[in-house]
Design an enzyme around this catalytic site. Structure first.
Site, mmCIF file in Angstrom:
data_model
loop_
_atom_site.group_PDB
_atom_site.id
_atom_site.type_symbol
_atom_site.label_atom_id
_atom_site.label_comp_id
_atom_site.label_asym_id
_atom_site.label_seq_id
_atom_site.Cartn_x
_atom_site.Cartn_y
_atom_site.Cartn_z
ATOM 1 N N CYS A 1 0.924 -1.089 -0.116
ATOM 2 C CA CYS A 1 -0.058 0.149 0.023
ATOM 3 C C CYS A 1 0.742 1.255 -0.215
ATOM 4 O O CYS A 1 1.711 1.530 0.974
ATOM 5 C CB CYS A 1 -0.857 0.185 1.422
ATOM 6 N N GLY B 1 -1.604 -7.432 -11.725
ATOM 7 C CA GLY B 1 -1.425 -5.849 -12.224
ATOM 8 C C GLY B 1 -1.790 -5.899 -13.682
ATOM 9 O O GLY B 1 -1.353 -6.675 -14.380
ATOM 10 N N ARG C 1 -8.743 -4.175 -10.331
ATOM 11 C CA ARG C 1 -9.976 -3.476 -11.017
ATOM 12 C C ARG C 1 -10.707 -3.958 -12.137
ATOM 13 O O ARG C 1 -11.641 -3.970 -12.444
ATOM 14 C CB ARG C 1 -8.953 -2.282 -11.577
HETATM 15 C C1 FMN Z 1 -9.478 1.258 -4.920
HETATM 16 C C2 FMN Z 1 -8.401 0.318 -4.599
HETATM 17 C C3 FMN Z 1 -8.281 -0.316 -3.117
HETATM 18 C C4 FMN Z 1 -7.049 -0.899 -3.215
HETATM 19 N N1 FMN Z 1 -6.995 -1.701 -1.771
HETATM 20 C C5 FMN Z 1 -6.009 -2.332 -1.536
HETATM 21 C C6 FMN Z 1 -5.855 -3.020 -0.270
HETATM 22 O O1 FMN Z 1 -6.502 -2.684 0.939
HETATM 23 N N2 FMN Z 1 -4.957 -3.828 0.042
HETATM 24 C C7 FMN Z 1 -3.868 -4.121 -0.950
HETATM 25 O O2 FMN Z 1 -3.053 -5.039 -0.980
HETATM 26 N N3 FMN Z 1 -3.901 -3.665 -2.332
HETATM 27 C C8 FMN Z 1 -4.945 -2.694 -2.571
HETATM 28 N N4 FMN Z 1 -5.070 -2.184 -3.784
HETATM 29 C C9 FMN Z 1 -4.352 -2.749 -4.994
HETATM 30 C C10 FMN Z 1 -4.813 -3.996 -5.371
HETATM 31 O O3 FMN Z 1 -5.039 -4.972 -4.590
HETATM 32 C C11 FMN Z 1 -3.997 -4.361 -6.777
HETATM 33 O O4 FMN Z 1 -2.478 -4.707 -6.462
HETATM 34 C C12 FMN Z 1 -3.971 -3.205 -7.858
HETATM 35 O O5 FMN Z 1 -4.950 -2.992 -8.229
HETATM 36 C C13 FMN Z 1 -3.183 -3.784 -9.311
HETATM 37 O O6 FMN Z 1 -4.085 -4.741 -9.608
HETATM 38 P P1 FMN Z 1 -4.960 -4.784 -10.841
HETATM 39 O O7 FMN Z 1 -4.201 -3.940 -11.914
HETATM 40 O O8 FMN Z 1 -5.631 -6.074 -11.221
HETATM 41 O O9 FMN Z 1 -6.172 -3.662 -10.376
HETATM 42 C C14 FMN Z 1 -6.189 -1.390 -3.968
HETATM 43 C C15 FMN Z 1 -6.283 -1.092 -5.307
HETATM 44 C C16 FMN Z 1 -7.593 -0.156 -5.594
HETATM 45 C C17 FMN Z 1 -7.547 0.205 -6.960
#
Ligand code: FMN
Length: 351
Positions: free
Chosen positions: A127, A228, A252
């Protein structure tokens, strides 16, 4: 809704033929935990609450995770923090993600989560939010190897359920620490690493560096779960095929599109997948609303639904025309009216 068939078939994607059979059907096993789908739901603050997780699970997500939960809040038994641990047998196995910078507190928090039904503990080392990082937690741990190692060892000693670490590549561009850290975590008894290959200072800019997933996956002996930029079912298979990771975590790309998990399984089994029809979309949206209302009551549900509807319609054509109808939702009839108007528009346009 007039369209009778719940799904619209998408023709076999040519490049999915290249997926090796052993990859398509491989199981993701974390510690002793064998998952039914190697595509899993990412933790997302403000989004992966119990109703959302339930929807993802019904769509065959292999694993669902709470949003990040403050270890300090759990140890102090703060009511709001404890509420993040509420679970239900239908969503199991549930991963609980904890964040913090104090090894003893993290260990105690992991025990509390395990007692309350967590099947797996995930430690947040990714985070980048300022309020988290300034306490030395989240991705700030990527700048403090000793503290990161102490936290992992303390949590490992405290619980005997599977343990994962979700991390980024490193703190700042060019400061890649993931190889070194992943090796330390493996030696400390972590059961899998989840890698979102961006640097903390990047936030969500640029693209996830899948080549890094590949190099870490080949360097460690525990499973690496890649994360990702997977927004289409086929990109999950591409990630697995090109990196050799053992599982794919989707964030997402699954918000407003929980069908992605069953679409991935469908490609594995038949080489093609189906897009949900408008009737199926409406069914799931209303189910999501019902679950939220049962859990949070009508007022909070309307607020949450306003945000969720932007996700549910994001990749559909002409959705911006109906944005106002969704951002103004006050209650269930508003939601149904907005949905019916939008879907009728799409049907008339034969989209
Ligand atoms: C709105 C939002 C909230 C997120 N909250 C967390 C979280 O609480 N813990 C965490 O490890 N990652 C969090 N992430 C990151 C996601 O778990 C993930 O690693 C990141 O979105 C990349 O993956 P994606 O491209 O599939 O979205 C968050 C991402 C977004 C967009």
């Amino acid at each position: 809704m007039p369209d009778a068939s719940p799904y619209i078939k998408i023709e076999t994607p040519v490049h999915s033929q290249a997926i090796r059979p052993e990859n398509r059907f491989q199981n993701l096993v974390i510690g002793g935990l064998k998952l039914d789908n190697w595509a899993v739901m990412a933790p997302m603050a403000g989004i992966t609450n119990l109703p959302f997780r339930f929807v993802a699970k019904k769509m065959t997500a292999g694993l669902v995770t709470t949003e990040m939960v403050s270890a300090a809040g759990l140890v102090r038994a703060q009511k709001a923090t404890l509420s993040y641990l509420e679970t239900n047998p239908a969503e199991q196995p549930l991963a609980v993600q904890i964040f913090g910078s104090n090894p003893d507190e993290m260990a105690a928090a992991a025990s509390i989560a395990a007692e309350r039904g967590a099947a797996l503990i995930d430690i947040n080392m990714g985070c980048p939010a300022r309020k988290v990082v300034k306490t030395g937690a989240g991705s700030a741990l990527l700048k403090d190897r000793h503290r990161a190692e102490c936290i992992v060892s303390a949590v490992r000693k405290a619980v005997d359920i599977p343990l994962t670490v979700k991390m980024r590549s490193g703190w700042a561009l060019g400061e890649t620490v993931v190889h070194e850290f992943a090796q330390i975590f493996e030696d400390s008894g972590v059961d899998a690493i989840i890698l979102h290959p961006r640097f903390a200072t990047q936030g969500f800019s640029g693209t996830a560096d899948w080549a890094l997933i590949r190099s870490v996956a080949s360097a460690i002996h525990i499973p690496l779960i890649g994360n990702g930029d997977v927004v289409r079912p086929r990109s999950a298979l591409d990630m697995m095929e090109t990196t050799g990771c053992r599982g794919v975590m989707i964030g997402r790309g699954a918000v407003g599109n929980p069908w992605i998990f069953q679409q991935i399984l469908a490609i594995c089994h038949s080489g093609c997948y189906e897009e949900p029809s408008l009737a199926e979309r409406k069914r799931v949206i209303l189910e999501h609303h019902r679950l939220l209302e049962n859990h949070y009551g009508p007022k909070a549900t309307s607020r949450l639904m306003r945000g969720l509807m932007l996700w549910y319609t994001k990749r559909l054509p002409h959705s911006s025309r109906f944005r106002g109808a969704f951002t103004g939702i006050q209650d269930l009839p508003d939601l149904v009216r907005g949905l019916d108007a939008y879907f009728k528009f799409l049907q008339e346009k034969k989209i």
